[in-house]
Write a protein that holds these residues in place. Structure first.
Motif, mmCIF file in Angstrom:
data_model
loop_
_atom_site.group_PDB
_atom_site.id
_atom_site.type_symbol
_atom_site.label_atom_id
_atom_site.label_comp_id
_atom_site.label_asym_id
_atom_site.label_seq_id
_atom_site.Cartn_x
_atom_site.Cartn_y
_atom_site.Cartn_z
ATOM 1 N N GLU A 248 -21.070 -39.897 47.583
ATOM 2 C CA GLU A 248 -19.860 -40.171 46.795
ATOM 3 C C GLU A 248 -19.713 -39.211 45.625
ATOM 4 O O GLU A 248 -18.604 -38.918 45.188
ATOM 5 N N GLY A 298 -15.235 -42.755 59.176
ATOM 6 C CA GLY A 298 -15.952 -43.575 58.197
ATOM 7 C C GLY A 298 -17.298 -42.991 57.786
ATOM 8 O O GLY A 298 -17.882 -43.407 56.791
ATOM 9 N N ILE A 300 -19.684 -40.487 55.981
ATOM 10 C CA ILE A 300 -19.545 -39.523 54.881
ATOM 11 C C ILE A 300 -20.759 -38.596 54.739
ATOM 12 O O ILE A 300 -20.659 -37.563 54.096
ATOM 13 N N THR A 343 -22.057 -44.410 55.695
ATOM 14 C CA THR A 343 -20.611 -44.620 55.878
ATOM 15 C C THR A 343 -19.933 -44.881 54.533
ATOM 16 O O THR A 343 -20.598 -45.170 53.538
ATOM 17 N N ASN A 344 -18.589 -44.813 54.549
ATOM 18 C CA ASN A 344 -17.843 -44.935 53.285
ATOM 19 C C ASN A 344 -17.857 -46.348 52.696
ATOM 20 O O ASN A 344 -17.377 -46.564 51.598
ATOM 21 N N ASP A 345 -18.433 -47.328 53.444
ATOM 22 C CA ASP A 345 -18.636 -48.652 52.847
ATOM 23 C C ASP A 345 -20.086 -48.830 52.374
ATOM 24 O O ASP A 345 -20.581 -49.950 52.258
ATOM 25 N N ARG A 346 -20.742 -47.697 52.109
ATOM 26 C CA ARG A 346 -22.087 -47.652 51.509
ATOM 27 C C ARG A 346 -23.165 -48.290 52.373
ATOM 28 O O ARG A 346 -24.126 -48.871 51.866
#
Ligand code: ADP
Ligand code: MG
Length: 369
Positions: A248, A298, A300, A343-346
């Protein structure tokens, strides 16, 4: 005993002590070359070695080499030979350097065969192998799309749907004709372009490590913009801890996890590494051939640990396109390959062989499998 003989014996004792100190120093400072095999097994004794470090801009990125060396001169020589090899590889495999093998192959597309260096052939063959293994997601023939998006150029831009559809017609590797015997390559499709950007850095790291080892470096690391190989041990027989970037915040900020390792490569492909923003949308540099667009599933970041940096480089890029499920399946299917996908939802998905070596440092990210 008379005074003279007393003094002589005092002097003798003093000389004896002095010579013991000198021998002690000698043992500490002089490399015990004959013991090198031994010391590698037990961990290199750092007291005998100096750490020589050098950074250099190569292959479009800031490279770093650290080498524990017997002397400064030996370390500097080994490192400069390693950089020389990296530059050789850049001059063979860059798409933009005039006269490179890749430049010539692309220039001769649809016209004639190009004779190339065996190193370039080796990289192309590895790319072809993984084209099959990764269900065509890793594709060294994506040059037309990569050029269209302006990846690696000064002014990247979002192409039109029509331009993408047109470029997608010219990415099929069955148009690549190879003669291993003659070291020649021919692209039958005049609009297809070769791009080794997803593999050459990994190869260059492996080659730099080979050169360092050939020059008696027992322990060190090579880092070309996140494509890393680590060998030997750091301090007296302790392994290296390698941080995993927070995807991030990109390269800045604290690592979110770390892995204990040595004698392996570690490579991360992330959407933060190279990207541009247009109309508030972020476009990164890893292309999904199905859409002709930056992969958007999704994921990252993908980190791969394996014996060869070239393989780690390929699989990290492929895993990024394949997504969590298929990406993990690819990692598990390859011998000596481990990895993790964020993924982008950690969420962090870890391959089976890496769980025990992985330490999570940032509790916002959770291992979920
Ligand atoms: P980085 O160069 O940041 O380490 P990667 O190793 O993931 O990143 O490689 C990305 C580069 O590979 C791109 O800059 C491009 O040149 C090329 N590339 C992009 N998409 C693909 C793909 N699907 N297959 C093979 N190469 C790719
Ligand atoms: Mg890669």
């Amino acid at each position: 005993m008379n005074r003279i003989s007393k003094n002589i014996s005092k002097l003798f004792v003093l000389l004896l002590i002095l010579s013991i100190i000198l021998i002690g120093c000698t043992f500490n400072n002089v490399p015990k070359k004959n013991d090198s095999n031994n010391s590698q097994q037990q961990g290199v004794n750092k007291d005998e070695l100096v750490l020589v470090k050098k950074q250099k801009f190569v292959l479009g990125t800031l490279g770093g080499i650290n080498a524990y060396s017997y002397t400064n001169e030996q370390g500097e020589k080994a490192i400069s030979l390693a950089y020389k090899r990296i530059e050789e590889i850049e001059n063979l495999m860059s798409t933009s350097i005039k006269g490179s093998d890749v430049y010539d192959i692309n220039k001769n597309a649809g016209i004639k065969v190009t004779k190339i260096n065996p190193s370039t052939m080796q990289v192309i063959l590895r790319g072809l192998k993984y084209y099959d293994i990764t269900q065509e997601t890793f594709n060294i023939g994506l040059g037309s799309l990569i050029k269209l998006w302006g990846i690696g150029e000064d002014s990247p831009k979002v192409p039109t749907a029509q331009e993408i559809a047109e470029a997608r017609k010219h990415i099929h590797l069955n148009n690549l004709e190879i003669s291993e015997e003659n070291n020649t390559v021919f692209i039958k499709d005049s609009k297809m372009l070769l791009d080794l950007g997803g593999i050459a850095k990994g190869y260059a790291v492996d080659e730099a490590v080979r050169i360092l080892k050939e020059n008696e470096i027992k322990s060190g690391l090579v880092n070309l913009g996140g494509d890393i190989f680590i060998f030997g041990t750091k301090d007296d027989s302790t392994l290296w801890r390698v941080g995993i970037n927070n995807p991030e915040t990109g390269g800045s900020g604290n690592p979110i996890a770390r892995i204990l390792m040595t004698d392996k490569s570690i490579v991360t492909s992330g959407d933060y590494e190279r990207f541009f923003i247009e109309n508030d949308v972020k476009y990164h540099h890893i292309i999904d051939f199905n859409t002709g667009m930056p992969a958007d599933n999704g994921v990252i970041s993908v980190t791969i640990v394996s014996d060869e940096c070239m393989n780690s480089d390929i699989i990290s890029t492929a895993g990024f396109v394949l997504g969590v499920e298929e990406g993990l399946r690819l990692i598990e299917s390859q011998p000596d390959v481990e990895g993790l996908i964020i993924t982008n939802d950690r969420k962090i998905y870890v391959s089976s062989g890496l769980r025990d070596e992985l330490e999570i440092l940032d509790n916002n990210f959770k291992v979920v499998n």
